[in-house]
Design a protein around this motif. Structure first.
Motif, PDB file in Angstrom:
ATOM      1  N   PHE A  67       0.899  -1.185  -0.112  1.00 44.90           N
ATOM      2  CA  PHE A  67      -0.102  -0.018   0.014  1.00 44.90           C
ATOM      3  C   PHE A  67       0.913   1.208   0.215  1.00 44.90           C
ATOM      4  CE2 PHE A  67       0.752  -2.015   3.918  1.00 44.90           C
ATOM      5  CZ  PHE A  67       1.394  -1.043   4.551  1.00 44.90           C
ATOM      6  N   CYS A  68       2.228   0.890  -0.051  1.00 50.35           N
ATOM      7  CA  CYS A  68       2.799   2.327   0.142  1.00 50.35           C
ATOM      8  C   CYS A  68       3.789   2.864  -1.190  1.00 50.35           C
ATOM      9  CB  CYS A  68       4.170   1.919   1.303  1.00 50.35           C
ATOM     10  SG  CYS A  68       5.228   3.122   1.526  1.00 50.35           S
ATOM     11  N   VAL A 112      10.911   8.988  12.829  1.00 54.96           N
ATOM     12  CA  VAL A 112      11.385   8.329  11.776  1.00 54.96           C
ATOM     13  C   VAL A 112      10.464   7.498  10.964  1.00 54.96           C
ATOM     14  CG1 VAL A 112      13.732   7.177  10.996  1.00 54.96           C
ATOM     15  CG2 VAL A 112      13.656   8.549  12.858  1.00 54.96           C
ATOM     16  N   MET A 113       9.703   8.064  10.264  1.00 56.00           N
ATOM     17  CA  MET A 113       8.369   7.460   9.703  1.00 56.00           C
ATOM     18  C   MET A 113       8.177   7.854   8.294  1.00 56.00           C
ATOM     19  SD  MET A 113       4.949   7.491  12.016  1.00 56.00           S
ATOM     20  CE  MET A 113       5.041   6.687  13.741  1.00 56.00           C
ATOM     21  N   GLY A 114       9.263   8.570   7.595  1.00 64.94           N
ATOM     22  CA  GLY A 114       8.834   8.998   6.221  1.00 64.94           C
ATOM     23  C   GLY A 114       9.543   7.587   5.154  1.00 64.94           C
ATOM     24  N   PRO A 163      13.941   2.229   8.857  1.00 61.98           N
ATOM     25  CA  PRO A 163      15.004   2.663   9.493  1.00 61.98           C
ATOM     26  C   PRO A 163      16.197   1.507  10.026  1.00 61.98           C
ATOM     27  CG  PRO A 163      13.078   3.272  10.722  1.00 61.98           C
ATOM     28  CD  PRO A 163      12.667   2.868   9.407  1.00 61.98           C
ATOM     29  N   THR A 187       8.939   0.878  12.442  1.00 54.71           N
ATOM     30  CA  THR A 187       9.780  -0.265  11.713  1.00 54.71           C
ATOM     31  C   THR A 187       8.611  -1.122  11.029  1.00 54.71           C
ATOM     32  OG1 THR A 187      10.902  -2.332  11.674  1.00 54.71           O
ATOM     33  CG2 THR A 187       9.969  -1.715  13.616  1.00 54.71           C
ATOM     34  N   CYS A 188       8.928  -1.987   9.883  1.00 51.03           N
ATOM     35  CA  CYS A 188       7.838  -2.809   9.534  1.00 51.03           C
ATOM     36  C   CYS A 188       7.960  -4.226  10.147  1.00 51.03           C
ATOM     37  CB  CYS A 188       8.152  -2.842   8.026  1.00 51.03           C
ATOM     38  SG  CYS A 188       9.761  -3.649   7.522  1.00 51.03           S
ATOM     39  N   SER A 248       4.687  -1.353  12.544  1.00 54.49           N
ATOM     40  CA  SER A 248       3.811  -1.310  11.385  1.00 54.49           C
ATOM     41  C   SER A 248       3.083  -2.601  11.324  1.00 54.49           C
ATOM     42  CB  SER A 248       4.363  -0.840  10.221  1.00 54.49           C
ATOM     43  OG  SER A 248       4.809   0.401  10.176  1.00 54.49           O
ATOM     44  N   HIS A 278      -0.707  -3.558  10.624  1.00 56.49           N
ATOM     45  CA  HIS A 278      -1.663  -3.613   9.361  1.00 56.49           C
ATOM     46  C   HIS A 278      -2.321  -5.077   9.364  1.00 56.49           C
ATOM     47  CE1 HIS A 278       0.552   0.075   8.823  1.00 56.49           C
ATOM     48  NE2 HIS A 278       1.455  -0.470   8.220  1.00 56.49           N
ATOM     49  N   GLU A 335       0.956   0.497  14.684  1.00 57.47           N
ATOM     50  CA  GLU A 335       0.328   1.071  13.647  1.00 57.47           C
ATOM     51  C   GLU A 335      -0.400   0.120  12.815  1.00 57.47           C
ATOM     52  OE1 GLU A 335       3.412   4.462  11.840  1.00 57.47           O
ATOM     53  OE2 GLU A 335       4.476   2.604  12.872  1.00 57.47           O
ATOM     54  N   SER A 386      -2.712   0.317   9.445  1.00 62.81           N
ATOM     55  CA  SER A 386      -3.624   1.275   8.403  1.00 62.81           C
ATOM     56  C   SER A 386      -4.832   0.691   7.916  1.00 62.81           C
ATOM     57  CB  SER A 386      -2.707   1.394   7.224  1.00 62.81           C
ATOM     58  OG  SER A 386      -1.382   1.989   7.517  1.00 62.81           O
ATOM     59  N   ILE A 404      -4.814   4.335  11.293  1.00 71.30           N
ATOM     60  CA  ILE A 404      -4.638   5.016  10.083  1.00 71.30           C
ATOM     61  C   ILE A 404      -5.492   4.718   8.976  1.00 71.30           C
ATOM     62  CG2 ILE A 404      -2.574   6.297   8.640  1.00 71.30           C
ATOM     63  CD1 ILE A 404      -0.712   4.475  10.535  1.00 71.30           C
ATOM     64  N   VAL A 461      -5.972   4.188   5.371  1.00 71.73           N
ATOM     65  CA  VAL A 461      -5.228   4.114   4.385  1.00 71.73           C
ATOM     66  C   VAL A 461      -5.005   5.235   3.258  1.00 71.73           C
ATOM     67  CG1 VAL A 461      -6.269   2.617   2.531  1.00 71.73           C
ATOM     68  CG2 VAL A 461      -3.686   2.755   3.077  1.00 71.73           C
TER      69      VAL A 461
HETATM   70  N1  SAH Z   1       9.548   1.517   7.259  1.00 68.01           N
HETATM   71  C1  SAH Z   1       9.028   2.112   8.285  1.00 68.01           C
HETATM   72  C2  SAH Z   1       8.552   3.431   8.298  1.00 68.01           C
HETATM   73  C3  SAH Z   1       8.107   3.911   7.172  1.00 68.01           C
HETATM   74  S1  SAH Z   1       6.385   3.942   6.749  1.00 68.01           S
HETATM   75  C4  SAH Z   1       7.647   1.219   8.583  1.00 68.01           C
HETATM   76  O1  SAH Z   1       7.228   0.453   7.803  1.00 68.01           O
HETATM   77  O2  SAH Z   1       7.159   1.451   9.681  1.00 68.01           O
HETATM   78  C5  SAH Z   1       5.609   4.833   7.988  1.00 68.01           C
HETATM   79  C6  SAH Z   1       4.082   4.224   8.142  1.00 68.01           C
HETATM   80  O3  SAH Z   1       3.254   4.527   7.011  1.00 68.01           O
HETATM   81  C7  SAH Z   1       4.038   2.670   8.209  1.00 68.01           C
HETATM   82  O4  SAH Z   1       3.325   2.385   9.502  1.00 68.01           O
HETATM   83  C8  SAH Z   1       3.542   2.260   7.038  1.00 68.01           C
HETATM   84  O5  SAH Z   1       3.111   1.240   6.912  1.00 68.01           O
HETATM   85  C9  SAH Z   1       2.627   3.336   6.806  1.00 68.01           C
HETATM   86  N2  SAH Z   1       2.154   3.846   5.481  1.00 68.01           N
HETATM   87  C10 SAH Z   1       2.757   3.685   4.335  1.00 68.01           C
HETATM   88  N3  SAH Z   1       1.975   3.914   3.220  1.00 68.01           N
HETATM   89  C11 SAH Z   1       0.695   4.316   3.624  1.00 68.01           C
HETATM   90  C12 SAH Z   1      -0.429   4.629   3.086  1.00 68.01           C
HETATM   91  N4  SAH Z   1      -0.764   4.602   1.639  1.00 68.01           N
HETATM   92  N5  SAH Z   1      -1.462   4.886   3.927  1.00 68.01           N
HETATM   93  C13 SAH Z   1      -1.330   4.853   5.174  1.00 68.01           C
HETATM   94  N6  SAH Z   1      -0.144   4.514   5.794  1.00 68.01           N
HETATM   95  C14 SAH Z   1       0.891   4.196   5.012  1.00 68.01           C
END
Ligand code: SAH
Length: 355
Positions: free
Chosen positions: A122-123, A159-161, A165, A196-197, A218, A220, A260, A262, A291, A293
């Motif tokens: 989804f990213c 650190v979530m961009g 990490p 982190t994932c 993360s 999900h 987290e 989504s 969150i 999505v």
């Molecule tokens: N790699 C790390 C940090 C970057 S992603 C991780 O996976 O946690 C930051 C968060 O945004 C993660 O929870 C990721 O799953 C979420 N994310 C990514 N794309 C998204 C989307 N389209 N909608 C909602 N959350 C999303």
């Protein structure tokens, strides 16, 4: 920690500067002077460092590149003032960072890599794969540039961009130490979050770093089968191991883990998912962040409607799970992770220059 893998000025630690300056025959007090120019006064050039001798600055300039970020684009949300920054790195790659205002202070979300190789379905950041890791200096510079551009103190960093990490571990650890160092911006470790994932060896190692940082995981999905479909990393690390590592993080650091989640319509938002989450999170001292999505053009996932999100939240609460719905920031600007950078890349090198 591996020594000597970075040579750019902003990635060097206070101790490393100590050794380097001593080797140059400089007095010990120069170490802090120089470090404060770089990390507290946020100097962008050697010229600014007025209290350092010109001859020293000349030598430093030759040996330790002071690599900056160039701001390519800033988008400001008319709804809540959230700002998205697109920065060009010295080698021409681009990363994005986000500035958000909360009642408790200003928060910056930074990228840890150029692209990402985790491949979450989804990213938007996953689409082009990984280009390279960011240096500690490049991670710090995102915060520094934003603090300079907004003129307001940054009090929280997540650190979530773009990037994973724990796939850039040494750089991450150094970044966390430097951003919280009293000779730098001195942001409290409790105001730092790493997401982190779910790379289990990374979580286990991180638990032992003696840091007071929040870990966000993360999640999900509520079971392995579903999680593997959304996140390829789940093939390597089953949920039982991930949850065990999170429990250990809490045990060793005393920091409650954030999960987290989504929400994707029809994929992970059913009553069955909520029930499975109850069993999965039983015994975890945690907090869950829902969150809705963010739609990504190249991906087919959509968010459940507002009502369904609330129904899901209420179910989890009934099960005793501490849960919040992430306040949606900057809905009117390129919302989802990596979308601003992606649009920039899609525009091609010609259009990029003057973007
Ligand atoms: N790699 C790390 C940090 C970057 S992603 C991780 O996976 O946690 C930051 C968060 O945004 C993660 O929870 C990721 O799953 C979420 N994310 C990514 N794309 C998204 C989307 N389209 N909608 C909602 N959350 C999303």
């Amino acid at each position: 920690m591996e020594e000597g893998i970075w040579t750019d000025a902003r990635s060097l630690s206070l101790d490393e500067w100590g050794g380097l300056l001593e080797g140059m025959g400089e007095k010990p007090f120069r170490r802090k002077q120089l470090y404060e120019w770089l990390h507290r006064k946020l100097a962008g050039t050697w010229e600014e460092m007025g209290n350092l001798p010109g001859s020293l600055r000349d030598r430093l300039r030759e040996q330790y590149p002071l690599l900056g970020l160039r701001t390519v684009e800033v988008q400001t949300s008319a709804l809540d003032g959230t700002k998205k920054f697109l920065f060009a790195l010295a080698d021409g790659n681009a990363v994005e960072s986000v500035w958000m205002q909360y009642p408790h202070g200003n928060s910056v979300c930074i990228s840890s890599q150029v692209g990402c190789r985790m491949g979450c379905r989804f990213c938007a950041s996953a689409i082009g794969g990984l280009t390279r890791n960011l240096t500690p200096g490049e991670m710090l510079s995102q915060v520094y540039e934003i603090q300079k551009a907004t003129g307001e103190r940054v009090s929280n960093v997540v650190v979530m961009g773009t990037g994973e990490p724990f796939d850039n571990y040494e750089s991450l650890i150094r970044f966390l130490h430097m951003i919280s160092d009293e000779n730098g911006l001195h942001i409290s470790q409790r105001n730092l979050t790493v997401s982190t994932c779910g790379i289990v060896p990374g979580i286990r190692k991180f638990s032992r770093e003696n840091l007071q940082v929040t870990l966000a995981l993360s999640l999900h999905a509520s079971n392995d089968e579903k999680r593997r479909r959304l996140m390829p990393v789940a093939q390597a690390y089953p949920l039982a191991e991930v949850m065990d590592a999170c429990q250990e993080y809490f045990a060793l650091t005393g920091r409650r883990v954030t999960f987290e989640y989504s929400l994707v319509a029809g994929v992970n938002d059913t009553a069955e998912d909520a029930r499975e989450l109850r069993s999965l999170l039983a015994g975890q001292n945690c907090h869950m962040n829902l969150i809705p999505v963010n739609p990504v053009r190249e991906r087919e996932f959509v968010s459940p409607d507002r009502h369904k999100v609330l129904v899901f939240k209420n179910k989890l609460e009934k099960y005793g799970i501490n849960v919040t719905i992430r306040r949606e920031m900057g809905r009117d600007i390129d919302g989802a992770c990596g979308q601003l950078r992606k649009r920039h890349m899609d525009a091609g090198p010609d259009k990029r220059e003057d973007a």
